[in-house]
Design an enzyme around this catalytic site. Structure first.
Site, PDB file in Angstrom:
ATOM      1  CG  HIS A  97      -7.225  26.698  13.922  1.00 50.82           C
ATOM      2  ND1 HIS A  97      -6.011  26.054  13.908  1.00 50.82           N
ATOM      3  CD2 HIS A  97      -7.349  27.195  15.169  1.00 50.82           C
ATOM      4  CE1 HIS A  97      -5.435  26.162  15.095  1.00 50.82           C
ATOM      5  NE2 HIS A  97      -6.227  26.853  15.877  1.00 50.82           N
ATOM      6  CG  ASP A 233      -4.340  24.879  11.160  1.00 44.47           C
ATOM      7  OD1 ASP A 233      -4.699  25.997  10.745  1.00 44.47           O
ATOM      8  OD2 ASP A 233      -4.873  24.313  12.134  1.00 44.47           O
ATOM      9  CB  SER A 666      -3.895  28.538  17.437  1.00 47.76           C
ATOM     10  OG  SER A 666      -4.371  27.338  17.961  1.00 47.76           O
TER      11      SER A 666
HETATM   12  N1  ARG Z   1      -7.445  21.985  18.010  1.00 49.81           N
HETATM   13  C1  ARG Z   1      -6.846  23.150  17.452  1.00 49.81           C
HETATM   14  C2  ARG Z   1      -6.746  24.253  18.465  1.00 49.81           C
HETATM   15  O1  ARG Z   1      -7.584  24.430  19.295  1.00 49.81           O
HETATM   16  C3  ARG Z   1      -7.620  23.659  16.303  1.00 49.81           C
HETATM   17  C4  ARG Z   1      -7.510  22.810  15.124  1.00 49.81           C
HETATM   18  C5  ARG Z   1      -8.386  23.285  14.024  1.00 49.81           C
HETATM   19  N2  ARG Z   1      -8.592  22.213  13.083  1.00 49.81           N
HETATM   20  C6  ARG Z   1      -9.733  21.523  12.989  1.00 49.81           C
HETATM   21  N3  ARG Z   1      -9.791  20.493  12.208  1.00 49.81           N
HETATM   22  N4  ARG Z   1     -10.789  21.882  13.654  1.00 49.81           N
HETATM   23  O2  ARG Z   1      -5.851  25.061  18.435  1.00 49.81           O
END
Ligand code: ARG
Length: 731
Positions: A97, A233, A666
């Site tokens: 992501h 991810d 992230s």
């Molecule tokens: N919630 C995660 C973050 O803000 C991002 C995950 C991305 N994956 C998704 N399915 N949108 O770091």
């Protein structure tokens, strides 16, 4: 005699209780690990505790200004994510992501890397990512004393800020003089301390590998912010440098960067209670937010954000479902809006469920009692009433501010118009106009090619209509500008007709008209364009909300109250170790691999396996579904050839730690006690979505992709053994 005896008994009781407590602590090994620590304080603040938890390294092996160390492998990716170098050729790992925008940009309906993945089997196949930087921290210094020397308690707000800015600039200049480094000074503990960061910023970054979204974004928005999770991810990029191994602009001649350190990857696997730490660049937390602030977030800002984002998502989704080109071009925007749409829903719900307002009030009561005691604590006595008053003012303007950001500024079409808004001031003055034409117009033209090439005007039009309708309805009428109110009155509650009409002649709704305008930029043309009017009027309303005398006073009051609150808290608990809020600077969090119990009688395991992928896959055969897995991956999993990446016949996909991270972390490396990479952090869990405001010891977790799943995908699924060969694998 009696008193002696009693005293003695008391001491004994304490000792026994102490022993029991210690045993309990060690038995669990891990009261959850709150804290985003700074590397230059590790040696004094944390290293002993880290060793107790299982770290085998010295503080210098993590952070040293003289020798190669772990920090040399940690990257701030474009300022919004974290990456870690995993080979001596500048290869770095981050989240899917985090790479999403780059992957989408490189994709076309014919070469759809979002859907199919991308793997460079040779370096010359790597794809340059324009504008993406990779920044490595060279050194950190506490410059609080230097800045404080220029400040005193009698300064006005403005004088204080000006003095801080001036000194920050001087420190930055001194730190970078005659070097190729960049530097910045940030404030910490709500303006009580200041640290300097000297960094090396690389500008040639190329995309190396990414799994299909059905791996990298597996579970989509349904699983986002949730455990149990089965997402791969991750994606990979490479830093290129000039001949001298220093940062250079993109060039075919550049060489892979030779890092001072890269992280070895352990495939030994993780166990409950294993030591785990994370280094990265958390973006922002609000751990010192007051109960008044919590209330403001729950009742005002967050629900407004959710409402606006919900509408934007609905519109984008509709158009994305109708065309592959639109799906690819809007994928990244959609994901960004959706990620924080769900975040704000979860944050609001969990602030309530976890009773964060009450927890904050309790701290504030103690604070007030402490401040009332000694005479030299007088300056802390107004802090709470200042919070209260400031938020009363903030409350009035919440909708106005949130609407401007979410419904205007962050809508691509309006943002595009905003570019012209910025040049408006230069159009009526001949000299400025000439400078604009020479310096800026070529860049505007280049941006226009990109903008009209990738935006879908029907999508934008529907967004514009709906955002205007919502703005007119929900921003208090007495805060809308007169000109906007006139437009809204004409629209009579629905902007559709007006937008349709203006759309057919606006300079912003066709590339030809816009380029023609850039050839002959004129203020008059802009002023009569309805979309230009809307942007200037809503921006005007926003500026007024922010800087009218009442708001200005409230903002300063709030900032000062925050600073004194944190200063007071630290004086009140001199033995407690405090850490500053996240602010996109390099931090370390340490703790352990750990399961959790989200509710009575429910326990979540700390790992997920390939079996979960197959179970979720059962739900659907629809290729566009969030739980769809491509058949070739299902087959590969069923073959069961997990090799050295497997564990007892299973492939571990994701695991949990109790580390303290937030957005910006992230892509961060999850590192074991030996300094080896065991995973890549990518998310937080639903039950602790309030965690950016109050860390929830018992239930807050970091969700990580297991390094072995990453390697299995690269090696066995993608067949990109070339990348595995570069890495240092610890078996
Ligand atoms: N919630 C995660 C973050 O803000 C991002 C995950 C991305 N994956 C998704 N399915 N949108 O770091």
């Amino acid at each position: 005699m009696t008193s002696y005896f009693c005293g003695n008994q008391n001491t004994d009781m304490k000792r026994i209780l102490g022993t029991i407590m210690m045993t309990l602590l060690f038995a669990f090994n891990s009261t959850a690990d709150e804290g985003m620590w700074l590397l230059h304080f590790l040696k004094d603040q944390n290293i002993e505790d880290m060793k107790k938890k299982g770290l085998k390294l010295t503080a210098e092996q993590i952070y040293s200004i003289n020798n190669a160390c772990m920090k040399d492998a940690i990257i701030s990716m474009g300022g919004f994510c974290t990456g870690e170098i995993i080979s001596d050729k500048g290869l770095f790992l981050t989240n899917h992501h985090c790479g999403y925008d780059a992957i989408a940009d490189a994709s076309t309906p014919e070469n759809d890397y979002l859907t199919n993945g991308f793997w460079a089997k040779k370096m010359d196949q790597e794809i340059p990512v324009e504008g993406l930087t990779a920044t490595i921290v060279v050194r950190i210094e506490d410059v609080t004393a230097e800045i404080n020397a220029k400040l005193n308690d009698n300064m006005s707000y403005e004088d204080r800020q000006a003095a801080i800015r001036k000194e920050m600039k001087a420190i930055k200049e001194k730190a970078t003089k005659d070097t190729h480094y960049d530097a910045f000074v940030r404030n910490f503990f709500e303006g009580n301390e200041f640290y300097l960061f000297v960094v090396e910023r690389f500008k040639d970054v190329r995309m190396v590998g990414a799994p299909p979204s059905s791996v990298g974004k597996y579970g989509g928005d349904t699983d986002n912010w949730m455990w149990p999770r089965h997402t791969g991810d991750f994606s990979m990029f490479r830093i290129y440098a000039g001949d001298d191994n220093k940062p250079a602009d993109f060039s075919q001649e550049n060489k892979p960067y030779k890092p001072k350190h890269h992280l070895p990857i352990s495939i030994k696997g993780v166990k409950q209670n294993d030591y785990a730490m994370i280094l990265g660049f958390p973006g922002s937390t609000d751990r010192y937010l007051s109960s008044y602030g919590v209330n403001h977030a729950i009742t005002l800002d967050q629900p407004t954000r959710v409402e606006i984002r919900g509408k934007k998502l609905e519109i984008m989704k509709k158009h994305m479902n109708q065309s592959d080109a639109v799906r690819i071009n809007y994928a990244s925007k959609y994901a960004q809006v959706a990620n924080y749409w769900k975040y704000f829903i979860g944050q609001t719900a969990q602030l309530k469920k976890n009773k964060v307002h009450g927890k904050k009030s309790k701290i504030e009561e103690e604070f007030a009692a402490w401040a009332g005691k000694e005479d030299d604590r007088k300056k802390y006595r107004n802090v709470l009433s200042d919070f209260e008053e400031a938020y009363k003012v903030e409350a009035k303007y919440s909708a106005n501010k949130v609407y401007f950001f979410e419904a205007i500024y962050q809508v691509d079409f309006f943002n595009h118009v905003f570019g012209a808004y910025r040049m408006r001031g230069m159009l009526d003055d001949e000299e400025k106009l000439a400078a604009l034409k020479e310096k800026n117009i070529p860049a505007f033209k280049a941006m226009a090619e990109e903008w009209y090439g990738t935006k879908d005007l029907p999508t934008e039009k529907e967004l514009v209509i709906n955002m205007l309708n919502m703005y007119a309805k929900n921003v208090p009428a007495d805060q809308q500008t007169d000109a906007f109110k006139k437009l809204a009155a004409k629209a009579k509650g629905d902007f559709t007709g007006m937008v349709e009409k203006a759309w057919s002649k606006s300079i912003f709704t066709s590339k030809e008209r816009y380029l023609a305008f850039l050839d002959k930029p004129s203020g008059k043309t802009l002023d009569k364009d309805m979309f230009f009017q809307v942007v200037s009027e809503t921006f005007g309303a926003f500026q007024n909300a922010r800087s009218n005398p009442e708001s200005t006073e409230a903002n300063h009051k709030l900032e000062e109250a925050n600073r004194l609150f944190v200063q007071g808290l630290r004086k009140m608990n001199p033995d407690k170790k405090y850490y500053p809020n996240a602010n996109s600077t390099l931090r370390l969090t340490y703790g352990s691999v750990l399961d959790y119990s989200p509710a009575d009688a429910v326990t979540y395991d700390y790992v997920t396996t390939h079996e979960g992928i197959l179970q979720k896959r059962e739900m659907t055969d629809d290729k566009t579904h969030e739980f769809y897995v491509p058949q070739d991956l299902v087959d590969k999993i069923n073959e069961g050839d997990f090799g050295e990446y497997g564990q007892d016949g299973k492939l571990i996909v994701n695991f949990l730690t109790n580390n303290d991270i937030t957005g910006g972390n992230s892509g961060s490396p999850v590192i074991n006690g030996e300094g080896h990479l065991i995973g890549c952090a990518f998310d937080g869990n639903w039950e602790a979505m309030s965690g950016d405001i109050f860390f929830e010891k018992n239930i807050q977790r970091t969700i990580c992709v297991d390094a072995r799943y990453i390697l299995w995908i690269i090696d066995k699924y993608a067949g990109a053994g070339n990348l595995i060969e570069e890495m240092t694998i610890i078996k």
